[in-house]
Design an enzyme around this catalytic site. Structure first.
Site, PDB file in Angstrom:
ATOM      1  N   LYS A   1     -50.152  10.008   5.209  1.00  0.00           N
ATOM      2  CA  LYS A   1     -49.912  11.592   5.347  1.00  0.00           C
ATOM      3  C   LYS A   1     -51.342  11.766   5.727  1.00  0.00           C
ATOM      4  O   LYS A   1     -52.314  11.078   4.987  1.00  0.00           O
ATOM      5  CB  LYS A   1     -49.130  12.269   4.580  1.00  0.00           C
ATOM      6  CG  LYS A   1     -48.609  13.533   4.724  1.00  0.00           C
ATOM      7  CD  LYS A   1     -47.259  13.390   5.156  1.00  0.00           C
ATOM      8  CE  LYS A   1     -46.582  14.885   5.411  1.00  0.00           C
ATOM      9  NZ  LYS A   1     -45.349  14.759   5.599  1.00  0.00           N
TER      10      LYS A   1
ATOM     11  N   GLY B   1     -30.274  28.305   4.379  1.00  0.00           N
ATOM     12  CA  GLY B   1     -31.442  28.089   5.530  1.00  0.00           C
ATOM     13  C   GLY B   1     -30.731  27.553   6.756  1.00  0.00           C
ATOM     14  O   GLY B   1     -30.368  26.674   6.951  1.00  0.00           O
TER      15      GLY B   1
ATOM     16  N   GLY C   1     -32.609  27.342   9.890  1.00  0.00           N
ATOM     17  CA  GLY C   1     -33.547  27.201  10.615  1.00  0.00           C
ATOM     18  C   GLY C   1     -33.229  25.867  11.620  1.00  0.00           C
ATOM     19  O   GLY C   1     -32.020  25.719  11.953  1.00  0.00           O
ATOM     20  N   LYS C   2     -34.064  25.161  12.100  1.00  0.00           N
ATOM     21  CA  LYS C   2     -33.883  24.202  13.112  1.00  0.00           C
ATOM     22  C   LYS C   2     -32.857  23.057  12.519  1.00  0.00           C
ATOM     23  O   LYS C   2     -31.813  22.962  13.349  1.00  0.00           O
ATOM     24  CB  LYS C   2     -35.042  23.538  13.452  1.00  0.00           C
ATOM     25  CG  LYS C   2     -36.168  24.380  14.053  1.00  0.00           C
ATOM     26  CD  LYS C   2     -37.369  23.576  14.657  1.00  0.00           C
ATOM     27  CE  LYS C   2     -38.353  23.004  13.507  1.00  0.00           C
ATOM     28  NZ  LYS C   2     -38.648  24.082  12.684  1.00  0.00           N
ATOM     29  N   VAL C   3     -33.008  22.825  11.388  1.00  0.00           N
ATOM     30  CA  VAL C   3     -32.186  21.703  10.962  1.00  0.00           C
ATOM     31  C   VAL C   3     -30.758  22.388  10.259  1.00  0.00           C
ATOM     32  O   VAL C   3     -29.415  22.000  10.836  1.00  0.00           O
ATOM     33  CB  VAL C   3     -32.604  21.062   9.571  1.00  0.00           C
ATOM     34  CG1 VAL C   3     -31.761  20.056   8.914  1.00  0.00           C
ATOM     35  CG2 VAL C   3     -34.024  20.400  10.028  1.00  0.00           C
ATOM     36  N   GLY C   4     -30.849  23.545   9.586  1.00  0.00           N
ATOM     37  CA  GLY C   4     -29.481  24.116   9.260  1.00  0.00           C
ATOM     38  C   GLY C   4     -28.282  24.525  10.230  1.00  0.00           C
ATOM     39  O   GLY C   4     -27.306  24.620  10.123  1.00  0.00           O
TER      40      GLY C   4
HETATM   41  N1  LIG Z   1     -37.374  19.622  10.907  1.00  0.00           N
HETATM   42  C1  LIG Z   1     -37.329  18.304  10.505  1.00  0.00           C
HETATM   43  O1  LIG Z   1     -37.218  17.565  11.324  1.00  0.00           O
HETATM   44  C2  LIG Z   1     -37.085  17.922   8.868  1.00  0.00           C
HETATM   45  C3  LIG Z   1     -36.959  16.692   8.742  1.00  0.00           C
HETATM   46  C4  LIG Z   1     -37.135  16.358   7.224  1.00  0.00           C
HETATM   47  C5  LIG Z   1     -37.135  17.514   6.307  1.00  0.00           C
HETATM   48  N2  LIG Z   1     -37.133  18.663   6.638  1.00  0.00           N
HETATM   49  C6  LIG Z   1     -36.828  19.693   5.736  1.00  0.00           C
HETATM   50  O2  LIG Z   1     -35.878  20.614   5.836  1.00  0.00           O
HETATM   51  C7  LIG Z   1     -36.072  21.999   5.899  1.00  0.00           C
HETATM   52  C8  LIG Z   1     -35.741  22.610   6.916  1.00  0.00           C
HETATM   53  O3  LIG Z   1     -36.541  22.347   8.043  1.00  0.00           O
HETATM   54  P1  LIG Z   1     -36.630  23.009   9.493  1.00  0.00           P
HETATM   55  O4  LIG Z   1     -37.211  22.261  10.392  1.00  0.00           O
HETATM   56  O5  LIG Z   1     -35.035  23.618   9.710  1.00  0.00           O
HETATM   57  O6  LIG Z   1     -37.238  24.473   8.970  1.00  0.00           O
HETATM   58  P2  LIG Z   1     -37.215  26.000   9.552  1.00  0.00           P
HETATM   59  O7  LIG Z   1     -38.503  26.511   9.338  1.00  0.00           O
HETATM   60  O8  LIG Z   1     -36.779  25.842  10.969  1.00  0.00           O
HETATM   61  O9  LIG Z   1     -36.126  26.557   8.720  1.00  0.00           O
HETATM   62  C9  LIG Z   1     -36.254  27.044   7.528  1.00  0.00           C
HETATM   63  C10 LIG Z   1     -35.107  28.202   7.483  1.00  0.00           C
HETATM   64  O10 LIG Z   1     -35.176  28.382   6.063  1.00  0.00           O
HETATM   65  C11 LIG Z   1     -35.092  30.106   5.973  1.00  0.00           C
HETATM   66  N3  LIG Z   1     -35.572  30.230   4.751  1.00  0.00           N
HETATM   67  C12 LIG Z   1     -36.591  30.648   3.938  1.00  0.00           C
HETATM   68  N4  LIG Z   1     -36.596  30.878   2.821  1.00  0.00           N
HETATM   69  C13 LIG Z   1     -35.342  31.009   2.652  1.00  0.00           C
HETATM   70  C14 LIG Z   1     -34.775  31.534   1.499  1.00  0.00           C
HETATM   71  N5  LIG Z   1     -35.249  31.759   0.352  1.00  0.00           N
HETATM   72  N6  LIG Z   1     -33.304  31.782   1.269  1.00  0.00           N
HETATM   73  C15 LIG Z   1     -32.696  31.290   2.536  1.00  0.00           C
HETATM   74  N7  LIG Z   1     -33.349  30.782   3.705  1.00  0.00           N
HETATM   75  C16 LIG Z   1     -34.528  30.609   3.723  1.00  0.00           C
HETATM   76  C17 LIG Z   1     -36.125  30.520   7.047  1.00  0.00           C
HETATM   77  O11 LIG Z   1     -36.014  31.695   7.519  1.00  0.00           O
HETATM   78  C18 LIG Z   1     -35.652  29.317   8.202  1.00  0.00           C
HETATM   79  O12 LIG Z   1     -34.838  30.032   8.791  1.00  0.00           O
HETATM   80  C19 LIG Z   1     -37.448  22.155   5.398  1.00  0.00           C
HETATM   81  O13 LIG Z   1     -37.756  21.924   3.909  1.00  0.00           O
HETATM   82  C20 LIG Z   1     -38.297  20.814   5.783  1.00  0.00           C
HETATM   83  O14 LIG Z   1     -39.186  20.329   5.317  1.00  0.00           O
HETATM   84  C21 LIG Z   1     -37.104  19.151   8.178  1.00  0.00           C
END
Ligand SMILES: NC(=O)c1ccc[n+]([C@@H]2O[C@H](COP(=O)([O-])OP(=O)(O)OC[C@H]3O[C@@H](n4cnc5c(N)ncnc54)[C@H](O)[C@@H]3O)[C@@H](O)[C@H]2O)c1
Length: 360
Positions: free
Chosen positions: A83, A183, A185-188
């Site tokens: 990393k 959450g 976001g992109k994954v959710g």
């Molecule tokens: N994107 C990837 O490929 C990937 C890979 C491995 C792990 N992750 C992990 O998965 C998680 C989500 O990733 P992502 O890419 O969707 O991130 P993202 O930033 O697109 O989405 C995160 C979402 O969580 C919401 N959020 C923040 N605080 C919150 C709270 N207290 N209550 C409810 N919602 C809240 C944000 O508004 C946002 O919509 C992160 O922890 C990231 O490290 C992501």
């Protein structure tokens, strides 16, 4: 430019190599940590973050690189763990010269470390870094990259959830279950789609109004609740933390209604011991770094020339890995988080050792 490489500093904690990178002209201050190359070149993203001190940056990069070694080992990749961190505010410091200077440090490691996106760095940054180094993944599709890694992250989390459902209830489906997604976001968002397609009922929350507006429009059948507290205390079978780290702590675990936890967020366990608290309360926890490995599987595929179908097939394997970990946890009488660490350590030791059989 200054490079300082060390393996025996007081903090290095079993890491193979820690490289401090500095370029005064561009203001670059970065640390690249390679925890292990036992299984192959170390792969892990570059985080750009305004740390309070170099000590804090070092602590973070050492932790994160160790985590990547375990994640990559259980993802079945022939890759080790590393990393990097760039110290500074991503909004202010990320100029083309700084990123390219960083790229030259990545290149100087001659393929021992491959980088990718992380907090504060994006696909467009990887394209810039890749102008100085061959050892960059997470690039844009136009540059031969895999693009947004959340696609297979969500797919992999869904596969892990299917395995956990099978372990808990006998059948690898979420049909008829209520899943709480914290959450969107992109994954959710994408996970929500997979769950709906599978026949689950979804309860969701997000702090961002746009995310809530999106879900109301895309999936009007999703129940939206005010916050994570309301989510975890509602009548759900599965809790999917998909926001920030530390989602499972001393207050959350006793309040959980769900009997299964599977989500995308990194570092869900707030501190060591939470995995035992979950197990004692009869909550089945599928370790975060096992189920969220779809993203690293996606970007790792770039090293061979990106092929989405091949990467998706590999990410589908998260179902089998999760099953195996849950089975091993039962067999050894330990929480799944401990079983996962043991399996990763075993693969690193047993496969890594094969390098002592010399071919020429
Ligand atoms: N994107 C990837 O490929 C990937 C890979 C491995 C792990 N992750 C992990 O998965 C998680 C989500 O990733 P992502 O890419 O969707 O991130 P993202 O930033 O697109 O989405 C995160 C979402 O969580 C919401 N959020 C923040 N605080 C919150 C709270 N207290 N209550 C409810 N919602 C809240 C944000 O508004 C946002 O919509 C992160 O922890 C990231 O490290 C992501």
């Amino acid at each position: 430019m200054d490079v300082f490489a060390s393996t025996d500093g007081p903090e290095s904690d079993g890491h193979e190599q820690v490289v401090f990178c500095q370029d005064k002209q561009t203001g670059l201050r970065a640390i690249i940590a390679i925890y292990s190359t036992a299984l192959g070149p170390a792969l892990g993203g570059t985080r750009c973050y305004p740390y309070d001190s170099e000590a804090e940056a070092l602590h973070d990069v050492l932790d994160l690189s160790r985590g990547m070694a375990y994640k990559n080992a259980l993802a079945g990749l022939d890759l080790g763990g590393g990393k990097a961190v760039i110290w500074g505010d991503p909004e202010r410091i990320k100029t083309e010269p700084l990123l390219r200077a960083y790229g030259r440090f990545v290149e100087s490691l001659n393929g021992r470390y491959y980088t990718a996106c992380d907090v504060g760095t994006y696909v467009a940054d990887m394209d810039v870094i890749a102008r100085e180094s061959r050892f960059v993944t997470g690039r844009s599709v136009e540059h031969g990259g895999a693009g947004d890694s959340s696609v297979l992250t969500a797919w992999g989390v869904f596969q892990g959830m299917r395995a956990a459902a099978e372990h808990a209830w006998g059948s690898p489906t979420l049909a008829g279950r209520r899943v709480g997604v914290a959450g969107l976001g992109k994954v959710g968002k994408q996970l929500t789609g997979h769950l709906i397609d599978d026949g689950a009922a979804v309860v969701a929350t997000d702090v961002n109004e746009r995310a809530i507006a999106w879900v109301r429009q895309a999936y009007p059948q999703v129940d939206v609740v005010a916050d994570t507290e309301a989510l975890i205390t509602s009548d759900i079978d599965v809790y999917a933390p998909c926001a920030l780290g530390g989602a499972l702590d001393d207050a959350t675990v006793p309040a959980l209604r769900a009997s299964v936890v599977v989500g995308a967020a990194n570092n869900q366990l707030a501190h060591p011991g939470i995995e035992k608290l979950l197990a004692d309360r009869g909550v089945l926890y599928a370790p975060d770094y096992v189920v969220n490995a779809g993203g690293v599987i996606q970007v790792a595929d770039e090293i061979e020339g990106f092929n989405f179908d091949r990467a998706k097939l590999r990410a589908t394997g998260i179902y089998d890995t999760t099953r195996e970990i849950l089975r091993l946890a039962d067999a050894e009488g330990v929480p799944p988080a401990v079983a996962a660490d043991r399996l990763a350590e075993r693969r690193m030791a047993e496969v890594g050792r094969l390098r002592t059989i010399h071919l020429r």
